[in-house]
Design a protein around this motif. Sequence first.
Motif, PDB file in Angstrom:
ATOM      1  N   ILE A 223       1.086  -1.228   0.200  1.00  0.00           N
ATOM      2  CA  ILE A 223      -0.182  -0.040   0.126  1.00  0.00           C
ATOM      3  C   ILE A 223       0.822   1.349  -0.192  1.00  0.00           C
ATOM      4  O   ILE A 223       0.736   2.175  -0.510  1.00  0.00           O
ATOM      5  N   PHE A 226       2.219   1.765  -3.413  1.00  0.00           N
ATOM      6  CA  PHE A 226       0.896   2.474  -4.114  1.00  0.00           C
ATOM      7  C   PHE A 226       0.794   3.896  -4.024  1.00  0.00           C
ATOM      8  O   PHE A 226       1.143   4.792  -5.104  1.00  0.00           O
ATOM      9  N   VAL A 227       1.023   4.212  -2.470  1.00  0.00           N
ATOM     10  CA  VAL A 227       1.059   5.862  -2.303  1.00  0.00           C
ATOM     11  C   VAL A 227       2.333   6.169  -3.018  1.00  0.00           C
ATOM     12  O   VAL A 227       2.115   7.464  -3.689  1.00  0.00           O
ATOM     13  N   VAL A 230       1.496   6.800  -6.668  1.00  0.00           N
ATOM     14  CA  VAL A 230       0.704   7.790  -7.005  1.00  0.00           C
ATOM     15  C   VAL A 230       1.325   9.553  -6.625  1.00  0.00           C
ATOM     16  O   VAL A 230       1.369  10.433  -7.483  1.00  0.00           O
ATOM     17  N   ILE A 234       1.320   8.643 -11.084  1.00  0.00           N
ATOM     18  CA  ILE A 234       1.212   7.385 -11.421  1.00  0.00           C
ATOM     19  C   ILE A 234       1.168   7.008 -12.857  1.00  0.00           C
ATOM     20  O   ILE A 234       0.620   7.691 -13.775  1.00  0.00           O
ATOM     21  N   PHE A 268       1.619   9.848   5.044  1.00  0.00           N
ATOM     22  CA  PHE A 268       0.252  10.079   4.410  1.00  0.00           C
ATOM     23  C   PHE A 268      -0.209  11.664   4.157  1.00  0.00           C
ATOM     24  O   PHE A 268      -0.596  12.074   3.024  1.00  0.00           O
ATOM     25  N   LEU A 271       1.582  13.249   1.502  1.00  0.00           N
ATOM     26  CA  LEU A 271       1.205  12.847   0.203  1.00  0.00           C
ATOM     27  C   LEU A 271      -0.147  13.696  -0.036  1.00  0.00           C
ATOM     28  O   LEU A 271      -0.079  14.175  -1.160  1.00  0.00           O
TER      29      LEU A 271
END
Lengths: 291, 333
Positions: A223, A226-227, A230, A234, A268, A271
């Motif tokens: 995960i 994946f972050v 992005v 992506i 996060f 992000l």
Amino acid sequence: MDFLSTLISGLSLGSIYALIALGYTMVYGIAKMLNFAHGDIIMVAAFTVYVFATVLKLPAAATIPLAVLFCMLLGVTIERIAYKPLRKAPPLSVLITAIGVSYFLQNLALLIFGSNQKSFPKIINIPALKLGQLTIKGESIATLSVSIVIMLALTLFISRSKMGKAMRAVSEDKEAAELMGINVNQTISVTFAIGSALAVAAGVFYGATYNFIGPYTGSMPGIKAFVAAVFGGIGSIPGAMLGGILLGVIENLSKAYISTELSDAIVFAVLIIILYVKPTGLLGRKTNEKV
Amino acid sequence: MKKKIVFKEKYISYLIIVVMFAAAVVMIRTGTASRKLQSWLVPICINIILAVSLNLTVGFLGELTLGHAGFMSVGAYAGCIFSQAVQNVMPAAVRFPLAILVGGLSAALFSVIIGVPVLRLKGDYLAIVTLAFGEIVKSIIINLNITGGAAGLRGTPQDSNYIWAFALTLVTVVVITNLTESGQGRAIKAIRDNRIAAEASGIDVTYYRLMAFVIAAFFAGVAGVLYGHNYSITSAGTFDYNKSIEILVLVVLGGLGSIRGSIIAATLLYILPEVLRDLQDYRMIIYSVVLILIMIINSSEQFSSVKELLDIRKAFRKLFSEKQKGEALNDQE
């Protein structure tokens, strides 16, 4: 010195994320799908190495190529069985199928190996490097150097080889690529194979860094990668590398200087801020909307 | 004629909930419902509320969000902390509805705070940011004292029961169904179908996107309050991104934009793993295989013949049209 060693272990963690993020971003670029099962390929890779090295007692030099081969086959098989029939389905259906595959791999591992964590075999035997007060762990050296080589090779492959060109063409426009005589299905299979091979590298380094593996080992790094994908935009390969490395560094620095428990939240939050400023990620292409 | 059909569709959803409730009441009164079956009722209702509310953002607004569990946890903790604070002041009948309001409204408040900056993103970027939001909420809750930290929050009065759960489910379904059929709902669907055209027709895109997002979050919060008052411990670990994904699975399986589908999927997908519990280790493997098979059969061209065999609605229509042989039905097709 503390700062430097935190930074280096952050870089090493970041390159693991980058390797995983590359798998995400390549599959996304070509098949336009979020392959949620990619994180679990890392777990499968780590367990394959565990079986070959600890159970079958093969030498390390034989273990890794075998694991790479196994995971490439696995990646291609998953694509053929689960994703290929859904080529024309809405993206959300493919996403749910990928989630199903992810559950399947996790629970299969749970069934075979049980829920106890297994200790990962020591296959990286590089002594720690001492530069004055600074000590760099052997695992970090191996992770960093191998990742750099892999990323360089991948960049060359994508930009120079015929297959790489085909991959770029398919990601740009699938129909047009097909009209130009590119075998789209084959290209997608190769992408999955490469992604899975990168996942093996990530799985080995992850296992070597944290020493223990379990059925859910892949999901959190998955995960986060994946972050990272992005984060970097992506679909963009340099973006995935940059995103992964930045993510690792931010995570380690916030662990060292702010709070261990809150490090995930900080990652996060960064992000969200980055996406607020640059809505398509750091190196993402801006697409113009056509009416 | 057309209006009649719309009404029918809507009432089927309500009817399913009412029938489920009636069946539950009858079975509990006559004592045929085992303890296990009774313990399923509230979680099934929670599942339905979550799936129907997420369907509003994913199915009707057309935006993939992966933070539904985050709003659920905000609601759960806000409701539980409120209930604990007023436990000795108010009786359960007053306390619980208030807790539900507190939980729903705090989830809605969070969704406004997160939604205003985030809703300018689209597609996968929105998905990842909402996922990130859920994880941030989880980390923060684990690190706070008032929420009981990683060990979880204990001592919440167990006010929720199946009657409350069914009532709230019915409210959720009625509100969201009516919303999607109202002018606002049509605006939301217009944004899904073509954002630029909707904007050109004078629809305030930002406003309606935020509206759908906030309403969905409100009901996720309500589901969270139900959850928190149903178990003796509420722990933040339950509300991670896996939970959000689980809810998304319900919505996609039931069909995007189909409230009835969400209700059915939410019920069946709760029961399936529970029934398979006897198979122990194999149960999640079977569950995942079933999930993959359903998705492939449902959306792949190769299996369209299989799908037709399984399509109950079409079979019914066939039966019906053979009986009637009327022209009206031919016109419809």
